[in-house]
Every structure is written in structure tokens, then in C-alpha cells.
Design a protein around this motif. Structure first.
Motif, PDB file in Angstrom:
ATOM      1  N   ASN A  36      50.004 -24.592  42.669  1.00  0.00           N
ATOM      2  CA  ASN A  36      49.301 -25.703  41.993  1.00  0.00           C
ATOM      3  C   ASN A  36      48.897 -25.396  40.544  1.00  0.00           C
ATOM      4  O   ASN A  36      48.248 -26.235  39.904  1.00  0.00           O
ATOM      5  CB  ASN A  36      48.061 -26.153  42.778  1.00  0.00           C
ATOM      6  N   ALA A  37      49.280 -24.227  40.025  1.00  0.00           N
ATOM      7  CA  ALA A  37      49.079 -23.966  38.591  1.00  0.00           C
ATOM      8  C   ALA A  37      50.290 -24.567  37.870  1.00  0.00           C
ATOM      9  O   ALA A  37      51.159 -23.856  37.366  1.00  0.00           O
ATOM     10  CB  ALA A  37      48.954 -22.473  38.328  1.00  0.00           C
ATOM     11  N   LEU A  38      50.337 -25.901  37.861  1.00  0.00           N
ATOM     12  CA  LEU A  38      51.545 -26.613  37.440  1.00  0.00           C
ATOM     13  C   LEU A  38      51.749 -26.565  35.928  1.00  0.00           C
ATOM     14  O   LEU A  38      50.796 -26.698  35.146  1.00  0.00           O
ATOM     15  CB  LEU A  38      51.481 -28.062  37.910  1.00  0.00           C
ATOM     16  N   VAL A  39      53.005 -26.387  35.557  1.00  0.00           N
ATOM     17  CA  VAL A  39      53.395 -26.391  34.149  1.00  0.00           C
ATOM     18  C   VAL A  39      53.951 -27.772  33.838  1.00  0.00           C
ATOM     19  O   VAL A  39      54.988 -28.181  34.378  1.00  0.00           O
ATOM     20  CB  VAL A  39      54.454 -25.304  33.869  1.00  0.00           C
ATOM     21  N   ASN A  40      53.241 -28.509  32.987  1.00  0.00           N
ATOM     22  CA  ASN A  40      53.581 -29.913  32.709  1.00  0.00           C
ATOM     23  C   ASN A  40      54.136 -30.088  31.292  1.00  0.00           C
ATOM     24  O   ASN A  40      53.713 -29.409  30.358  1.00  0.00           O
ATOM     25  CB  ASN A  40      52.339 -30.796  32.867  1.00  0.00           C
ATOM     26  N   ILE A  41      55.053 -31.048  31.174  1.00  0.00           N
ATOM     27  CA  ILE A  41      55.615 -31.406  29.865  1.00  0.00           C
ATOM     28  C   ILE A  41      55.297 -32.878  29.610  1.00  0.00           C
ATOM     29  O   ILE A  41      55.778 -33.750  30.331  1.00  0.00           O
ATOM     30  CB  ILE A  41      57.139 -31.189  29.835  1.00  0.00           C
ATOM     31  N   PRO A  42      54.471 -33.192  28.620  1.00  0.00           N
ATOM     32  CA  PRO A  42      54.145 -34.591  28.342  1.00  0.00           C
ATOM     33  C   PRO A  42      55.380 -35.365  27.866  1.00  0.00           C
ATOM     34  O   PRO A  42      56.146 -34.879  27.028  1.00  0.00           O
ATOM     35  CB  PRO A  42      53.112 -34.511  27.215  1.00  0.00           C
ATOM     36  N   LEU A  43      55.562 -36.568  28.380  1.00  0.00           N
ATOM     37  CA  LEU A  43      56.666 -37.408  27.913  1.00  0.00           C
ATOM     38  C   LEU A  43      56.513 -37.726  26.428  1.00  0.00           C
ATOM     39  O   LEU A  43      57.496 -37.916  25.724  1.00  0.00           O
ATOM     40  CB  LEU A  43      56.729 -38.712  28.712  1.00  0.00           C
ATOM     41  N   LYS A  44      55.283 -37.761  25.967  1.00  0.00           N
ATOM     42  CA  LYS A  44      54.986 -38.108  24.584  1.00  0.00           C
ATOM     43  C   LYS A  44      55.659 -37.160  23.586  1.00  0.00           C
ATOM     44  O   LYS A  44      55.998 -37.548  22.469  1.00  0.00           O
ATOM     45  CB  LYS A  44      53.469 -38.102  24.369  1.00  0.00           C
ATOM     46  N   LEU A 380      62.726 -11.625  34.920  1.00  0.00           N
ATOM     47  CA  LEU A 380      62.717 -12.919  35.599  1.00  0.00           C
ATOM     48  C   LEU A 380      63.860 -13.006  36.604  1.00  0.00           C
ATOM     49  O   LEU A 380      64.975 -12.546  36.343  1.00  0.00           O
ATOM     50  CB  LEU A 380      62.840 -14.060  34.587  1.00  0.00           C
ATOM     51  N   GLY A 381      63.605 -13.649  37.748  1.00  0.00           N
ATOM     52  CA  GLY A 381      64.642 -13.852  38.754  1.00  0.00           C
ATOM     53  C   GLY A 381      65.336 -15.184  38.549  1.00  0.00           C
ATOM     54  O   GLY A 381      64.970 -15.979  37.665  1.00  0.00           O
ATOM     55  N   THR A 382      66.339 -15.440  39.378  1.00  0.00           N
ATOM     56  CA  THR A 382      67.060 -16.714  39.308  1.00  0.00           C
ATOM     57  C   THR A 382      66.105 -17.861  39.634  1.00  0.00           C
ATOM     58  O   THR A 382      65.344 -17.799  40.605  1.00  0.00           O
ATOM     59  CB  THR A 382      68.230 -16.724  40.304  1.00  0.00           C
ATOM     60  N   GLY A 383      66.129 -18.910  38.794  1.00  0.00           N
ATOM     61  CA  GLY A 383      65.237 -20.051  39.012  1.00  0.00           C
ATOM     62  C   GLY A 383      63.842 -19.833  38.482  1.00  0.00           C
ATOM     63  O   GLY A 383      62.923 -20.598  38.797  1.00  0.00           O
ATOM     64  N   GLU A 384      63.669 -18.780  37.670  1.00  0.00           N
ATOM     65  CA  GLU A 384      62.388 -18.512  37.019  1.00  0.00           C
ATOM     66  C   GLU A 384      62.604 -18.511  35.508  1.00  0.00           C
ATOM     67  O   GLU A 384      63.679 -18.144  35.035  1.00  0.00           O
ATOM     68  CB  GLU A 384      61.822 -17.153  37.461  1.00  0.00           C
ATOM     69  N   ALA A 385      61.587 -18.922  34.764  1.00  0.00           N
ATOM     70  CA  ALA A 385      61.755 -19.022  33.311  1.00  0.00           C
ATOM     71  C   ALA A 385      60.412 -18.958  32.599  1.00  0.00           C
ATOM     72  O   ALA A 385      59.372 -19.335  33.163  1.00  0.00           O
ATOM     73  CB  ALA A 385      62.455 -20.331  32.953  1.00  0.00           C
ATOM     74  N   LEU A 386      60.450 -18.464  31.363  1.00  0.00           N
ATOM     75  CA  LEU A 386      59.289 -18.584  30.480  1.00  0.00           C
ATOM     76  C   LEU A 386      59.308 -19.990  29.885  1.00  0.00           C
ATOM     77  O   LEU A 386      60.331 -20.424  29.345  1.00  0.00           O
ATOM     78  CB  LEU A 386      59.349 -17.556  29.358  1.00  0.00           C
ATOM     79  N   VAL A 387      58.186 -20.690  29.955  1.00  0.00           N
ATOM     80  CA  VAL A 387      58.127 -22.062  29.466  1.00  0.00           C
ATOM     81  C   VAL A 387      57.027 -22.193  28.420  1.00  0.00           C
ATOM     82  O   VAL A 387      55.889 -21.768  28.632  1.00  0.00           O
ATOM     83  CB  VAL A 387      57.870 -23.074  30.605  1.00  0.00           C
ATOM     84  N   SER A 388      57.409 -22.758  27.270  1.00  0.00           N
ATOM     85  CA  SER A 388      56.450 -23.070  26.219  1.00  0.00           C
ATOM     86  C   SER A 388      56.747 -24.487  25.735  1.00  0.00           C
ATOM     87  O   SER A 388      57.858 -24.756  25.272  1.00  0.00           O
ATOM     88  CB  SER A 388      56.570 -22.075  25.068  1.00  0.00           C
ATOM     89  N   ALA A 389      55.790 -25.385  25.867  1.00  0.00           N
ATOM     90  CA  ALA A 389      55.986 -26.786  25.475  1.00  0.00           C
ATOM     91  C   ALA A 389      54.960 -27.163  24.406  1.00  0.00           C
ATOM     92  O   ALA A 389      54.222 -26.317  23.904  1.00  0.00           O
ATOM     93  CB  ALA A 389      55.854 -27.690  26.697  1.00  0.00           C
ATOM     94  N   LEU A 390      54.943 -28.443  24.060  1.00  0.00           N
ATOM     95  CA  LEU A 390      53.920 -28.983  23.162  1.00  0.00           C
ATOM     96  C   LEU A 390      53.042 -29.926  23.955  1.00  0.00           C
ATOM     97  O   LEU A 390      53.534 -30.734  24.760  1.00  0.00           O
ATOM     98  CB  LEU A 390      54.577 -29.736  22.003  1.00  0.00           C
TER      99      LEU A 390
END
Length: 514
Positions: A36-44, A380-390
């Protein structure tokens, strides 16, 4: 409060969205998924472009699929460049798997199998909606940059387009363009010299060679009619899902010139036709460019500048561009600096050069007290990634090593029968797959040349007829003079004989008589 709780609050507070958003997975700490520590990307901010990178087999294509599915679910159309041919399964729901259920339980997002509305597009003769554009739609500037022409050669192309505009000669396909190039220095040389100045045969010859090079990569199939209307990329189905337009490019992997030509023409047309969106809450269209290095590898400096300009400007039209490639260094820095979202899968360090590239890649991400970015990139394993959004205010969200959610659709291709059924139901196949070769510059110039040749032959025949008449008149005059001369002949003979006899034979006669 322990580290895990602190990290959970850090991630969730940094990913709060007031507007609509996409959850791509849950953050990880020390290799453990924090549910539940969700990584979200705003559509905006999804028109701020992005990058999906990583070594082969690390899950780039599945991340692309996840984003495309969720955008479609939100009613946002998508265009996918499918180089490897493994994305058509989006049209069918996932069959599911216990490992998918386990993954989603760790993330905290229920798994739901879904299919999505799909339109299959093609640049070649493969099954699907045929994409074409006319040479006229490219215009002289874009065409010159694609052909990598010099300033002098670009000037010739500009003159060619101006002549065609002035004389209402449509340039629809490459044979039209080649014909007018030849005409400018051959049959129509005097006409061009008088109206536009002298055009060098060396310049037209160089341009023709560039056009032939483009033709050899299959561009003759792309240039022509019916020209594709980019508004057809914006369709939404009856349930409100945005269409996922999959451009199959499996047969042009070795033809990067054609790929970059298409991409640049598409982006240029979108920019010129889409209305300004301003600060919109959601993108109008999102484009994913798989194997993005194919655009940049053989691009000239002028072409790269054009791509960079369009990347900077097109987001104001509500269009997001997402480049998918193995290493961020495949994308020029000027373009990379414009990418707001970065999903970085694992990189592998097999050589010193690889290790250096990983250190440079790590510097593209925000600093984090929870990660050693350089170390995480290789673990990182398969299906894992570093994510940085705005976030919604355009600020970078907290860097998160993320357990990515699984695609809701099939992670495989459609069968031939499924693809055939999909195309048979397509309205766009019926609209665009009829080849039209209407009268254009090639045919009109051939008619003009034929008419000129006919006029020249007629004038020549007229001149020959006049010459014949003069000859006949002269002959009649000569005959008349000859007849008069003949009538005088007996008198001349008599006079001549008398004179001759008197002067010569008369003397001889006298001599003989003696």
C-alpha cells in the motif's frame, strides 16, 4: 517509529494526488515490498514526457503495457510503436497466474483481467491500417531535414515546392517528387531559369540519390494517399476506454530512416493540427516509442534539432512522449532533460564502460536517503524499477524502488486468426487501405511534356511544309525559265552555226576550194 513506517509515510505523502492518477506499483525498501505504499503518477503531468529504460528481460515492455492499459481505462488514447511485435495481446484479457496474484497481494492492488480496444496500424504491407502521408504534407523544410540536405540543396527543394504551388501540381508520392526534380533541369530548364533562376544538375542529382536511399528503406509505401488523419488516433470506444493504437514495426527494424521519417512527420502533423491545451488535467494522447535508439542512431544534426524542438513544444498540445530503450544514454541529453517521468529497470555491469554508464544514469535521479541509487540499479529484479515522476505542481516525487504491477491484458501476441478478426471489424482498415493514385505532378508533367513534344512536332511539320512549298514554288519558277530557254534554242543554234562557219569553216572552205 521504525524505518519501515517512516519510509511508508515518506512515499505516501510524496505521492498524494488531488486529481486523477495511475498507480504503477508499491515502493520497496531493502528488497521488501511495502504494501500500500503506492507509487502514483498524476494524469496532469503525463504530457511532460517520460523514459522507460533497462536491460533486456527486465520488464520494460510490461511497464509500457501497464501504463498504456491504465491510460486507456481513463479514456486517454495511446499510440504504441511495437518494434518487437509483442504488444498486440493487449486486445485480449490476461489468463491470470498465481504469481500475478501473489505480486498484487504484496503491492496492495487487486488484480483484474481486462481487454482493451485496439487498432493495429502498419507502415508496410502487413495486416492493419495503412499509414501514409503525402510529400506535400511534409513541406520543403521537413523533407530537406529528413534527407539531410545541404543549404543549397534545401533551396532547390524549396523552389520545387514553390513551382508546384504556382502551377497547381500536387506532390503526393516520391515519383512525383523525382519527376519534378528531373523536369527542372531537363524539359523545363528554360521555364525554371526564367522564373526562379538556374538550378544546378549537380544539386538535383544529389537530391535524387537521397530520395532513392529513402525508397530502398520502403518509403515509397509510406508516401502517398489516402493520407492518415491524426484525429483518428483520438478515438474512444462505447465504454469510454481510449483506443490503444499499436503500430507494428517488426519488418522495419533494419530501416531506421523510414522509422524516423514517419515519427517526425507524425509529430509535426500533431503539433500543427492539435489545439493548444494549456494547463490541462489530463493528456490528449500519449505516444510510446519502443526501441527509441532507432530514431536517434542515424539521425543527422538537423534532424535531432527538429526532434528536440518538437519534444519541447508538443506537450502544450496535450501530447506525452515516452521513449523506451535499454539505456538512458541512447537518448540525446537535450531530449532526456525534457522527460518528467523515469521508470528505470535494472542495468547490468559486464564491462568498465557499463559501470561508468550506470554511474552516469544514477545521477539522473533525485538523491534519496533510503537508496544508494548506483547499487539499486544493478540489484533490481525482473518487474522492479526505480520510479521518479512529477507531482501535480511539477516537482519530482520521492525516488522509489518499485514492485511494478502486472498487465491486465495478455502478455503475449495475438494469433493470426485473432488478428484477422480484429482487422475485419476495424472501421479504419476500410477507410485507409484502398490505394489511390490520382492525377498528380508525375502525370501532369508527363502530359505537359507530351503536349510540348506534340506542339514541337506540329511546328516542325509546319516548317517542313512551308519549306516544301517554297521549294515547289522555286521549282516552278525554274521550269518556266527553262521552257523559255528551250524556245530560243533554234535561233541560238542558227546564229551560233553561222558565226562558227563564217569564222572557221568558211576559211577552211576557201582553202579547200583552192
Amino acid at each position: 517509529m521504525n524505518t519501515k513506517e517512516t519510509f511508508f509515510n515518506y512515499i505516501t505523502e510524496g505521492n498524494v494526488c488531488k486529481g486523477d492518477f495511475i498507480s504503477v506499483g508499491a515502493a520497496m525498501l531493502n528488497g521488501e515490498t511495502i504494501t500500500n505504499a503506492l507509487v502514483n503518477i498524476p494524469l496532469k503531468t503525463m504530457n511532460r514526457h517520460g523514459l522507460i529504460a533497462g536491460a533486456t528481460g527486465t520488464g520494460k515492455t510490461k511497464s509500457l503495457q501497464v501504463l498504456a492499459e491504465n491510460l486507456s481505462d481513463k479514456g486517454i488514447p495511446v499510440l504504441l510503436m511495437d518494434i518487437k511485435g509483442d504488444l498486440s495481446g493487449i486486445a485480449q484479457p490476461s489468463p491470470g497466474h498465481p504469481k500475478i496474484d501473489e505480486r498484487h497481494a504484496q503491492i496492495g492492488i487487486p488484480f483484474e483481467a481486462k481487454s482493451f480496444p485496439v487498432e493495429v496500424l502498419t507502415l508496410s504491407e502487413q495486416d492493419g491500417v495503412r499509414l501514409r502521408a503525402t510529400v506535400s504534407e511534409f513541406g520543403p523544410v521537413l523533407l530537406s531535414r529528413i534527407l539531410d540536405l545541404s543549404d543549397a540543396q534545401s533551396g532547390v527543394v524549396a523552389v520545387i515546392f514553390q513551382y508546384c504551388d504556382d502551377n497547381k501540381l500536387p506532390i503526393l508520392d516520391l515519383k512525383d517528387f523525382k519527376k519534378i526534380l528531373q523536369y527542372a533541369t531537363q524539359e523545363g530548364k528554360e521555364e525554371f531559369d526564367d522564373a526562379y533562376g538556374r538550378i544546378s544538375t549537380a544539386s538535383t542529382g544529389a537530391i535524387l540519390r537521397k530520395v532513392v536511399e529513402l525508397e530502398q528503406q520502403g518509403a515509397d509505401l509510406f508516401f502517398g494517399e489516402t493520407s492518415f488523419d491524426v484525429d483518428d488516433l483520438l478515438r474512444v470506444d462505447n465504454s469510454g476506454k481510449g483506443y490503444i493504437n499499436i503500430l507494428r514495426l517488426t519488418d522495419i527494424q533494419d530501416r531506421p530512416k523510414l522509422f524516423s521519417t514517419f515519427m517526425l512527420s507524425l509529430l509535426a502533423e500533431i503539433y500543427s493540427t492539435f489545439p493548444e491545451q494549456g494547463d490541462s488535467d489530463r493528456p490528449e494522447l500519449v505516444i510510446f516509442i519502443d526501441e527509441a535508439h532507432l530514431i536517434f542512431d542515424e539521425a543527422s544534426k538537423a534532424l535531432l534539432n527538429q526532434i528536440e524542438s518538437i519534444v519541447k513544444l508538443i506537450r502544450s498540445k496535450g501530447v506525452g512522449l515516452y521513449f523506451v530503450t535499454q539505456n538512458p544514454t541512447d537518448v540525446p541529453e537535450a531530449v532526456l532533460s525534457q522527460l518528467g517521468l523515469k521508470i528505470q529497470h535494472a542495468l547490468r555491469a559486464f564491462t568498465a564502460k557499463d559501470r561508468k554508464a550506470i554511474k552516469l544514469t544514477a545521477q539522473n535521479y533525485p538523491d534519496s536517503e533510503y537508496y544508494d541509487t548506483t547499487e539499486v540499479l544493478t540489484s533490481l529484479g525482473t518487474g522492479e524499477a526505480l520510479v521518479s515522476a512529477l507531482d501535480e505542481k511539477g516537482r519530482p516525487t520521492p525516488l522509489a524502488a518499485t514492485m511494478m504491477r502486472a498487465p491486465m491484458s495478455r502478455m503475449d501476441i495475438l494469433t493470426d486468426e485473432e488478428l484477422k478478426t480484429l482487422n475485419s471489424k476495424s472501421k479504419l482498415v476500410k477507410k485507409y487501405n484502398e490505394t489511390i493514385d490520382r492525377e498528380s505532378a508525375y502525370e501532369l508533367l508527363n502530359k505537359k511534356i507530351e503536349q510540348a513534344e506534340a506542339d514541337e512536332a506540329k511546328e516542325k511539320a509546319k516548317q517542313e511544309q512551308e519549306a516544301l512549298k517554297k521549294a515547289e514554288s522555286k521549282q516552278r519558277s525554274s521550269t518556266s525559265s527553262s521552257r523559255k530557254s528551250t524556245a530560243m534554242n533554234p535561233i541560238v543554234k542558227v546564229l551560233t552555226s553561222a558565226t562558227f562557219i563564217r569564222s572557221v569553216f568558211g576559211i577552211l572552205t576557201k582553202v579547200m576550194k583552192k
